[in-house]
Scaffold this motif. Structure first.
Motif, PDB file in Angstrom:
ATOM      1  N   ILE A 129       0.857  -1.182   0.000  1.00 39.22           N
ATOM      2  CA  ILE A 129       0.000   0.000   0.000  1.00 39.22           C
ATOM      3  C   ILE A 129       0.896   1.236   0.000  1.00 39.22           C
ATOM      4  O   ILE A 129       1.754   1.388   0.870  1.00 39.22           O
ATOM      5  CB  ILE A 129      -0.932   0.020   1.230  1.00 39.22           C
ATOM      6  CG1 ILE A 129      -1.834  -1.206   1.217  1.00 39.22           C
ATOM      7  CG2 ILE A 129      -1.741   1.305   1.271  1.00 39.22           C
ATOM      8  CD1 ILE A 129      -2.662  -1.366   2.471  1.00 39.22           C
ATOM      9  N   TYR A 130       0.717   2.083  -0.992  1.00 39.32           N
ATOM     10  CA  TYR A 130       1.464   3.332  -1.067  1.00 39.32           C
ATOM     11  C   TYR A 130       0.590   4.451  -0.526  1.00 39.32           C
ATOM     12  O   TYR A 130      -0.518   4.648  -0.997  1.00 39.32           O
ATOM     13  CB  TYR A 130       1.851   3.639  -2.522  1.00 39.32           C
ATOM     14  CG  TYR A 130       2.845   2.652  -3.082  1.00 39.32           C
ATOM     15  CD1 TYR A 130       4.193   2.777  -2.794  1.00 39.32           C
ATOM     16  CD2 TYR A 130       2.425   1.600  -3.884  1.00 39.32           C
ATOM     17  CE1 TYR A 130       5.111   1.873  -3.298  1.00 39.32           C
ATOM     18  CE2 TYR A 130       3.334   0.696  -4.390  1.00 39.32           C
ATOM     19  CZ  TYR A 130       4.677   0.829  -4.097  1.00 39.32           C
ATOM     20  OH  TYR A 130       5.571  -0.059  -4.590  1.00 39.32           O
ATOM     21  N   LYS A 131       1.090   5.147   0.461  1.00 42.14           N
ATOM     22  CA  LYS A 131       0.340   6.255   1.031  1.00 42.14           C
ATOM     23  C   LYS A 131       1.017   7.554   0.608  1.00 42.14           C
ATOM     24  O   LYS A 131       2.231   7.696   0.721  1.00 42.14           O
ATOM     25  CB  LYS A 131       0.298   6.170   2.555  1.00 42.14           C
ATOM     26  CG  LYS A 131      -0.512   5.012   3.065  1.00 42.14           C
ATOM     27  CD  LYS A 131      -0.628   5.075   4.564  1.00 42.14           C
ATOM     28  CE  LYS A 131      -1.529   3.960   5.051  1.00 42.14           C
ATOM     29  NZ  LYS A 131      -1.697   3.990   6.487  1.00 42.14           N
ATOM     30  N   GLU A 132       0.209   8.486   0.132  1.00 43.23           N
ATOM     31  CA  GLU A 132       0.740   9.784  -0.285  1.00 43.23           C
ATOM     32  C   GLU A 132       0.972  10.643   0.945  1.00 43.23           C
ATOM     33  O   GLU A 132       0.133  10.713   1.840  1.00 43.23           O
ATOM     34  CB  GLU A 132      -0.251  10.457  -1.233  1.00 43.23           C
ATOM     35  CG  GLU A 132      -0.440   9.682  -2.504  1.00 43.23           C
ATOM     36  CD  GLU A 132      -0.186  10.529  -3.726  1.00 43.23           C
ATOM     37  OE1 GLU A 132       0.167  11.705  -3.585  1.00 43.23           O
ATOM     38  OE2 GLU A 132      -0.341   9.982  -4.816  1.00 43.23           O
ATOM     39  N   ARG A 133       2.118  11.266   0.974  1.00 42.73           N
ATOM     40  CA  ARG A 133       2.438  12.180   2.053  1.00 42.73           C
ATOM     41  C   ARG A 133       2.616  13.560   1.447  1.00 42.73           C
ATOM     42  O   ARG A 133       3.088  13.687   0.310  1.00 42.73           O
ATOM     43  CB  ARG A 133       3.730  11.773   2.746  1.00 42.73           C
ATOM     44  CG  ARG A 133       3.593  10.475   3.499  1.00 42.73           C
ATOM     45  CD  ARG A 133       4.786  10.062   4.305  1.00 42.73           C
ATOM     46  NE  ARG A 133       5.990  10.861   4.152  1.00 42.73           N
ATOM     47  CZ  ARG A 133       7.182  10.504   4.595  1.00 42.73           C
ATOM     48  NH1 ARG A 133       7.339   9.354   5.186  1.00 42.73           N
ATOM     49  NH2 ARG A 133       8.224  11.283   4.439  1.00 42.73           N
ATOM     50  N   PRO A 134       2.303  14.579   2.177  1.00 41.41           N
ATOM     51  CA  PRO A 134       2.520  15.925   1.629  1.00 41.41           C
ATOM     52  C   PRO A 134       4.017  16.147   1.427  1.00 41.41           C
ATOM     53  O   PRO A 134       4.833  15.577   2.146  1.00 41.41           O
ATOM     54  CB  PRO A 134       1.950  16.852   2.700  1.00 41.41           C
ATOM     55  CG  PRO A 134       1.854  16.030   3.936  1.00 41.41           C
ATOM     56  CD  PRO A 134       1.747  14.610   3.510  1.00 41.41           C
ATOM     57  N   PRO A 135       4.395  16.941   0.449  1.00 38.49           N
ATOM     58  CA  PRO A 135       5.832  17.171   0.202  1.00 38.49           C
ATOM     59  C   PRO A 135       6.475  17.847   1.419  1.00 38.49           C
ATOM     60  O   PRO A 135       5.861  18.682   2.084  1.00 38.49           O
ATOM     61  CB  PRO A 135       5.847  18.092  -1.022  1.00 38.49           C
ATOM     62  CG  PRO A 135       4.469  18.648  -1.113  1.00 38.49           C
ATOM     63  CD  PRO A 135       3.551  17.699  -0.443  1.00 38.49           C
TER      64      PRO A 135
END
Length: 157
Positions: A129-135
């Motif tokens: 599972i790839y979770k997007e993180r804020p830059p």
């Protein structure tokens, strides 16, 4: 008997166990028991306590130091655990010979358990599972100098 490895051997002889069966009976690996019996390693206190827990009639002082008698039997001597008149509980390893018949080679052979041979192979499903993180942004940079001073740089937003 001076060493604890010799006392382990005496217990194994009394119970008519191989090193592998003895290891299994106390929840240890066969390699651990092998190293102890060869004199390469000394048993841990935890292992000695497991032996005492599994074979409750064994005198703990004898097991640890070699002093006293092997068994805590009421009359002081170690009767065979498979002896119907000895007053000891029958251990699972000796249940085959509880009737007093002599051991034959087939009964003492170590056999792998049936469960391991017939166990279905478990299908392992792996999910990533790839979770997007804020830059991430740089908020501060510090440079340390050999004269124990430093400078701080902060980016202009």
């Amino acid at each position: 008997m001076d060493e604890i490895k010799d006392r382990f051997k005496l217990i194994m002889e009394r119970e008519k166990l191989t090193a592998g069966a003895f290891a299994e009976s106390i929840g240890a690996s066969q390699a651990t028991i092998s190293h102890i019996l060869s004199g390469r390693n000394k048993p841990s206190v935890e292992l000695v306590l497991r032996v005492h827990q599994r074979y409750e009639d064994i005198n703990l002082e004898w097991l640890l130091t070699g002093k006293g008698t092997m068994s805590n039997a009421p009359d002081g001597d170690a009767a065979s655990p498979s002896d119907p008149d000895g007053g000891y509980p029958l251990f699972a390893e000796n249940a085959i010979n509880a009737g007093g018949t002599p051991d034959d080679a087939e009964n003492r052979k170590e056999m792998p358990s049936e469960r391991a041979q017939n166990a279905p192979k478990e299908i392992v499903k792996q999910e990533i599972i790839y979770k997007e993180r804020p830059p991430r942004r740089i908020t501060e940079i510090r440079i340390f100098f050999d004269d124990n001073t430093y400078e701080t740089f902060k980016p202009a937003n």
